[in-house]
Write an enzyme that holds these catalytic residues in place. Structure first.
Site, PDB file in Angstrom:
ATOM      1  N   GLU A 237       0.809  -1.204   0.000  1.00 41.52           N
ATOM      2  CA  GLU A 237       0.000   0.000   0.000  1.00 41.52           C
ATOM      3  C   GLU A 237       0.849   1.264   0.000  1.00 41.52           C
ATOM      4  O   GLU A 237       0.555   2.214  -0.725  1.00 41.52           O
ATOM      5  CB  GLU A 237      -0.931   0.001   1.210  1.00 41.52           C
ATOM      6  CG  GLU A 237      -2.053   0.996   1.033  1.00 41.52           C
ATOM      7  CD  GLU A 237      -2.922   1.122   2.273  1.00 41.52           C
ATOM      8  OE1 GLU A 237      -2.848   0.241   3.135  1.00 41.52           O
ATOM      9  OE2 GLU A 237      -3.665   2.109   2.349  1.00 41.52           O
ATOM     10  N   ASP A 238       1.888   1.282   0.801  1.00 44.79           N
ATOM     11  CA  ASP A 238       2.604   2.534   1.021  1.00 44.79           C
ATOM     12  C   ASP A 238       3.874   2.704   0.199  1.00 44.79           C
ATOM     13  O   ASP A 238       4.414   3.791   0.114  1.00 44.79           O
ATOM     14  CB  ASP A 238       2.977   2.672   2.505  1.00 44.79           C
ATOM     15  CG  ASP A 238       1.733   2.810   3.372  1.00 44.79           C
ATOM     16  OD1 ASP A 238       0.673   3.094   2.800  1.00 44.79           O
ATOM     17  OD2 ASP A 238       1.854   2.630   4.586  1.00 44.79           O
TER      18      ASP A 238
END
Ligand code: MN
Length: 735
Positions: A83-84
């Site tokens: 996600e990051d």
């Protein structure tokens, strides 16, 4: 603050892991994952100002305290890298194996679920829980997600006030109930108290103060009871641990608000837990306690023999101690106690050495927690539901309803298995269903009959002015969609019929006026009723409908209605022929005679194709004899000078007449087949057929040439065609 500040280091993770993991390979894998996470997140900081990776360590640490397997700890360390950062699932799979990559990917997907506050009208916490579980096919995904949420809640003070409210509400509505379902009460209680603190700080502190004020007195009573019981158990040589328990603040608040109990009522109960070695010890202990203290009838619960659906096992009893003080006593084994704290995680504590098989573990979990894959069945209220209630709920909510899809805005829609975008569209709004022309599922355009799957993001393309197709009835799964489509089609059909009836009335009025009659005098229900049977109809609607669609000839109606006979009516001719020349047969090709003329060439006009029984008239051509037209044929209008009377001769069952029909219908599969079947049922030969589909209106035009013996047969065929599914109109053609 409900939680002490902590800063977890990677060392803490390893210390915790080493308590139950000895394999150097496993520990090296965990270290490698930690290094990778540290690299990926190296430029990121938490809102607290700490390096981002501290969050990853904390999540892994929480997981390690639950004694999960090394793969799950790795996934905990890596849970935010997809996600990051720019890491893909494929990269993760290559570096850490498919299992870890899958867990991280699922955690990421669940994290992407949009959740809105309670003020949002589309708020459906129950459905979010269902979607969450449905998407997390592997229980380890839920464990990682819960650990992630727990640490985020512990560090919520760094978020904005608005985020605090939103995240705390989501935690209370979605995450805590899931933890409860999995029996992980340690996490559930902490999540609840943290949420409580942020959502209702005033009440949180009020109850905390009330508890504090009673604490000394309660502790004294509990201690006294503990020493009495300890003495007794020692006499009987039972190994045990015994301690007092305190309820967490949110559960006290919940009992006060939801169960309408006074604080005193709740706090009057003093709680003690006894943990023994064996199951037998539990029952023995219960026996000794009941022998010494008076139990309150109806309060004994044997969750050892009948575990709760989240696997919780324990004996519960309520006894009256000194000075009438009431004690709730729980008796259980060490194993049961671990399950009570960490639920699913405790039950499948990672055991090194025994060959670990993730698939087998998941299967076992699903068998033991049969509700897990069917999470939707269990609402929080029916934790103590009976087996039959449980099965009924399971049947209704799970087996019938178990596809969870989302709108692009994150609203969760639950649908039955096999449901399609049309079912979805009708769930959103009736008008969306009626005007649906396309569906986009996960960013790709798909056919309207595509089967939807859990986690799909669905949006519907609509077009004003369009309507549902009868075809949809073949694939929709929800009764809601089916009923709405049917209602729409029935309404349209009625509207169309009504229109035709009005048209028919206008045709007749015009015809009456044209012939110099006063319409008011003849457009009378009673008068009209008298002639229905002569046109093979039984009611006003059918009569006018047939007039509008030219099945019934208005000229003929006017004549019958006004009793204004033409010089020779076809019926008169037939009667006369029967009377005067009963045996005489004219073997003409057309079946038509012209009184007084015998050698004239007679043929049927190709434009209107009259059939036996039609009202007809002859047109004297220049050189090709007499062409016989239907009286209402547009081609003979204003040609009065050349028109002569012609009549059908005696009916001949061998003779056949061509007739052209045009059919307008909703486009659907098998339309043409059904139309052809409708014709062949009447045994009429089909000479020609063609079909044109109009994509813009989703309709089709079918042109037929058939052969019939007479008008009666033709009318029957047309009626048969009108009854065919999807057919809107059937007309005879004049060219
Ligand atoms: Mn996270």
């Amino acid at each position: 603050m409900p939680h002490e500040k902590e800063s977890i280091s990677f060392n803490d993770v390893m210390t915790e892991a080493k308590k139950y993991l000895a394999s150097s390979e496993s520990l090296a894998d965990i270290e490698r994952a930690a290094k990778f996470a540290e690299d990926c997140h190296k430029d990121q900081k938490r809102k607290s100002g700490e390096p981002y990776v501290v969050h990853c360590y904390a999540v892994a640490y929480i997981l390690a305290t639950m004694h999960v397997g090394p793969r799950t700890i790795e996934a905990g360390l890596l849970h935010d890298v997809i996600e990051d950062t720019n890491v893909s699932k494929e990269q993760l799979a290559e570096l850490f194996g498919e299992e870890v990559a899958e867990i991280v990917e699922s955690v990421t997907k669940i994290g992407a679920l949009q959740f809105k506050g309670k003020n949002d009208p589309e708020y459906q916490a129950a459905n979010h829980r269902k979607l969450f579980i449905a998407m997390a096919r592997d229980v380890r995904v839920i464990l990682v997600k819960l650990a992630d949420r727990l640490h985020n809640m512990r560090t919520l003070e760094y978020q904005s006030e608005e985020s605090q409210q939103r995240i705390a509400a989501e935690t209370l509505d979605v995450y805590a109930p899931i933890a409860h379902r999995l029996g992980i009460s340690a996490i559930k209680n902490e999540l609840e108290d943290l949420s409580f603190y942020y959502l209702n700080r005033e009440e949180y502190y009020r109850i905390a103060r009330l508890v504090e004020a009673k604490k000394a007195e309660r502790d004294a009573s509990v201690q006294k009871m503990i020493s009495e019981i300890s003495e007794m158990l020692a006499e009987h040589h039972i190994e045990y641990r015994i301690f007092g328990r305190s309820k967490h603040l949110y559960s006290i608040y919940h009992k006060m608000v939801v169960r309408q109990k006074r604080f005193d009522e709740i706090m009057d109960l003093l709680a003690i837990r006894i943990v023994t070695k064996t199951e037998l010890n539990c029952y023995e202990t219960l026996g000794y306690i009941h022998a010494k203290y008076k139990p309150i009838p109806g309060r004994l619960k044997d969750y050892i023999a009948v575990p709760k659906s989240n696997m919780y096992q324990s004996l519960h009893t309520t006894i009256i101690g000194d000075e009438g003080k009431i004690f709730e006593v729980q008796i259980r084994t060490e194993d049961m106690d671990a399950v009570a704290e960490n639920g699913v995680a405790a039950h499948w504590r990672y055991k090194e050495g025994s060959k670990y098989d993730a698939r087998a573990e998941q299967k076992e979990i699903e068998e033991r927690l049969s509700w897990l894959s069917d999470f939707a069945a269990l609402t929080d209220e029916n934790a103590d539901a009976t087996a039959s209630e449980y099965m009924a709920t399971l049947q209704r909510d799970v087996f019938d309803v178990n596809v969870y899809v989302m709108t692009p805005k994150g609203r969760v829609i639950d649908l039955p298995n096999g449901a399609t975008p049309i079912d979805f569209a009708y769930r959103i709004h009736t008008d969306v269903g009626h005007t649906a022309v396309g569906a986009i599922v996960n960013d790709a355009m798909v056919p309207l009959n595509t089967e939807l799957h859990t986690g799909d993001v669905v949006s519907i393309k609509t077009l004003k002015g369009t309507g549902p197709s009868e075809d949809w009835l073949k694939f929709v799964k929800t009764n809601q969609a089916r009923n709405k489509i049917r209602a729409y089609l029935t309404r349209k059909e009625a509207e169309r019929k009504e229109e035709k009836v009005e048209q028919g009335e206008k045709v007749l009025t015009d015809e009456l006026r044209k012939r110099g009659f006063e319409p008011k005098e003849y457009m009378d229900k009673k008068k009209l009723e008298n002639i229905y049977s002569q046109f093979n109809v039984h009611n006003h609607t059918d009569f006018m409908y047939n007039l509008a669609t030219k099945v019934i000839n208005p000229t003929q109606v006017v004549e019958k209605l006004t009793n204004q006979k033409r010089p020779l009516q076809e019926t008169d001719v037939l009667t006369r022929l029967n009377k005067e020349q009963p045996k005489k047969r004219y073997a003409t090709k057309t079946g038509i005679i012209i009184p007084g003329i015998e050698s004239m060439k007679i043929s049927l006009a190709n434009c209107c194709l009259p059939v036996y029984g039609d009202e007809i008239i002859g047109y004297v051509t220049k050189g090709v004899g007499v062409k016989v037209h239907r009286c209402d044929c547009a081609n003979i209008k204003g040609q009065d000078a050349r028109l002569i009377d012609v009549h059908w001769e005696d009916e001949d069952s061998e003779r056949m007449y061509d007739s052209d029909l045009t059919i307008l219908a909703h486009d659907r599969s098998f339309l043409l087949t059904d139309v052809v079947t409708a014709v062949s049922q009447t045994k009429a030969p089909l000479i020609k057929v063609s079909m044109n589909t109009h994509r813009d209106t989703l309709t089709s035009t079918i042109k037929l040439r058939i052969q019939v013996h007479d008008l009666e047969q033709l009318v029957n065929i047309m009626a048969n065609l009108r009854r065919t599914e999807g057919v809107m109109n059937v007309e005879r053609v004049s060219h």
